[in-house]
Design a protein around this motif. Structure first.
Motif, PDB file in Angstrom:
ATOM      1  N   UNK A  77      60.499  -5.220  39.537  1.00 30.06           N
ATOM      2  CA  UNK A  77      59.258  -4.798  38.901  1.00 30.06           C
ATOM      3  C   UNK A  77      58.071  -4.734  39.838  1.00 30.06           C
ATOM      4  N   UNK A  78      58.212  -5.343  41.028  1.00 31.55           N
ATOM      5  CA  UNK A  78      57.099  -5.367  41.979  1.00 31.55           C
ATOM      6  C   UNK A  78      57.304  -4.422  43.154  1.00 31.55           C
ATOM      7  N   UNK A  79      58.540  -4.059  43.449  1.00 29.97           N
ATOM      8  CA  UNK A  79      58.836  -3.243  44.627  1.00 29.97           C
ATOM      9  C   UNK A  79      59.036  -1.787  44.237  1.00 29.97           C
ATOM     10  N   UNK A  94      65.062  -0.838  33.402  1.00 34.02           N
ATOM     11  CA  UNK A  94      64.832  -1.856  34.424  1.00 34.02           C
ATOM     12  C   UNK A  94      64.933  -3.251  33.822  1.00 34.02           C
ATOM     13  N   UNK A  95      64.376  -3.438  32.624  1.00 33.16           N
ATOM     14  CA  UNK A  95      64.483  -4.736  31.965  1.00 33.16           C
ATOM     15  C   UNK A  95      65.939  -5.024  31.592  1.00 33.16           C
ATOM     16  N   UNK A 132      57.497  -1.790  29.946  1.00 29.70           N
ATOM     17  CA  UNK A 132      58.311  -1.160  30.984  1.00 29.70           C
ATOM     18  C   UNK A 132      57.735   0.187  31.426  1.00 29.70           C
ATOM     19  N   UNK A 133      57.117   0.915  30.514  1.00 28.05           N
ATOM     20  CA  UNK A 133      56.482   2.179  30.923  1.00 28.05           C
ATOM     21  C   UNK A 133      55.343   1.902  31.897  1.00 28.05           C
ATOM     22  N   UNK A 134      54.640   0.810  31.682  1.00 30.45           N
ATOM     23  CA  UNK A 134      53.570   0.437  32.619  1.00 30.45           C
ATOM     24  C   UNK A 134      54.151   0.013  33.962  1.00 30.45           C
ATOM     25  N   UNK A 135      55.267  -0.704  33.942  1.00 37.25           N
ATOM     26  CA  UNK A 135      55.927  -1.081  35.193  1.00 37.25           C
ATOM     27  C   UNK A 135      56.387   0.153  35.961  1.00 37.25           C
ATOM     28  N   UNK A 136      57.003   1.104  35.264  1.00 36.90           N
ATOM     29  CA  UNK A 136      57.485   2.317  35.926  1.00 36.90           C
ATOM     30  C   UNK A 136      56.340   3.113  36.539  1.00 36.90           C
ATOM     31  N   UNK A 137      55.191   3.089  35.916  1.00 36.72           N
ATOM     32  CA  UNK A 137      54.042   3.780  36.505  1.00 36.72           C
ATOM     33  C   UNK A 137      53.665   3.174  37.857  1.00 36.72           C
TER      34      UNK A 137
END
Length: 408
Positions: free
Chosen positions: A373-375, A350-351, A70-75
């Protein structure tokens, strides 16, 4: 706005606003209510760590993996709601070297990249680090600005048809044979709504909201102090590499560091005592890593209450309670359209929102995938716009008030 939302979300922290955004992006008519300003509960009273997962790598591998992902997604989606700092786990001479090695091995097993530094190299790279630092390893930690994060989620939800209602407490919940029938709202709204589904995302207050619907949620809240100190020479997050204890983290924030934290059980998240020893001990322990913080000027202090979920918890030490999250379907308690999401971390909001929204969409018969996760979050790359969202929804909270109105 619809007078009768399909889904009512109770709680305007990261998870609640994340759910509102998720559902709105799936074209579900959603209303979110929060008794204060957005993020004014646990979310905006944290130390603002963007977890790499390293803190839990040796005790909760799944939770650590979730934090890493999730930290990678938030980046990718959160822009100016976060700041890249990196992190360092430091071992002092008095700390157990075997614990240090085990922590690093656990990180590597999960996929958290580490880079070991001896004490001299660590001091060269981090000015002011204590002479007693024996070794350290780097991890991809960062900083979250939670007021911006919740406001960006809320603004995105609103842009896709959601209704966001800060300063709107839940006054009463009417339950009938088929589940929740009516939710009576006070404050800015002063009306009643009859949603098809209700999501309890009230964090540490989830037990109180559940009680209004006649069900029990086993929360085990604990308080922790954060102290903002004027110190502008720390770049990465510093974590003390030892068994979890008081005063084991320093988080850099806009010319200051936030020192944390304690863990003291409380019976209610609204009415609890605070103690000076928590501040003194937190600063003293953090100063073991960076001695200069012991003499740094205090900007402010605040306490947050962790939304720990532990229905079978009986002890007084709540540090060992999992930071994972649980989605409760209260159909099992006879309230078929009522869900609670409890536990979790700010980094994994987010998850948590996605899993909860999936369950609710299944209940509603909505066949739309999660796309959060994509937008990118609305306004994510524009700090001035983000801060305008923050002002719209209640203003900045203690964690990140220093960044509000800046363009760092």
């Amino acid at each position: 706005m619809s007078v009768e939302p399909t889904v009512l979300v109770i709680g305007g922290g990261a998870t609640g606003t994340g759910i509102a955004r998720d559902l709105a992006l799936r074209d579900v008519d959603v209303m979110l209510v929060e008794r204060g300003g957005l993020g004014s509960g646990t979310t905006g009273r944290s130390h603002g760590l963007l977890h790499s997962g390293a803190r839990y790598a040796d005790s909760d591998a799944q939770g650590a993996s979730d934090c890493l992902a999730e930290s990678q997604t938030l980046r990718g989606i959160a822009g100016e709601c976060i700041r890249e700092t990196g992190g360092l786990f430091v071992r002092l001479d008095s700390d157990d070297p075997e614990y240090f090695d085990a922590k690093r091995r656990a990180c590597e097993k999960i996929g958290i990249q580490t880079d070991r530094l001896d004490g001299d190299t660590a001091r060269e790279r981090i000015p002011g680090l204590a002479d007693s630092v024996a070794e350290a390893f780097r991890v991809p930690d960062g900083v979250i600005f939670p007021s911006r994060l919740v406001a960006a989620n809320a603004a995105d939800a609103a842009a896709h048809g959601g209704t966001i209602c800060p300063q709107t407490p839940v006054a009463e919940i009417d339950v009938g044979a088929g589940g929740v029938e009516t939710v009576h709202l006070g404050g800015a709204a002063e009306k009643s709504v009859t949603p098809d589904c209700v999501i309890n995302a009230a964090g540490a207050w989830a037990g109180e909201i559940a009680g209004m619907a006649g069900v029990t949620v086993g929360m085990a809240p604990s308080r922790g102090v954060m102290v903002s100190l004027e110190y502008d020479r720390l770049d990465p997050v510093l974590n003390r590499c030892r068994e979890p204890s008081d005063g084991d983290i320093l988080v850099p924030h806009n010319g200051a560091v936030v020192a944390g934290t304690t863990s003291v059980p409380v019976s209610t998240p609204d009415d609890y005592e605070t103690a000076e020893w928590e501040v003194e001990q937190t600063i003293e322990e953090c100063a073991a890593m960076v001695p200069a913080v012991a003499e740094a000027t205090e900007r402010r202090r605040w306490w947050g209450v962790r939304p720990l979920y532990a229905p079978d918890e009986t002890g007084t030490d709540r540090r060992g309670i999992s930071r994972g999250f649980t989605v409760l379907d209260h159909g099992e308690d006879g309230v078929s359209n009522f869900y609670s999401v409890v536990g979790g971390k700010l980094t994994t909001y987010r998850k948590m929102a996605a899993v909860t929204s999936d369950r609710v969409c299944e209940y509603l018969g909505v066949d739309e995938p999660c796309t959060t996760g994509e937008k990118q979050l609305r306004g994510a790359d524009d700090p001035e716009r983000l801060d305008a969202f923050v002002d719209r929804y209640g203003g900045p909270n203690p964690t990140d008030t220093d960044v509000h109105g800046t363009s760092d």
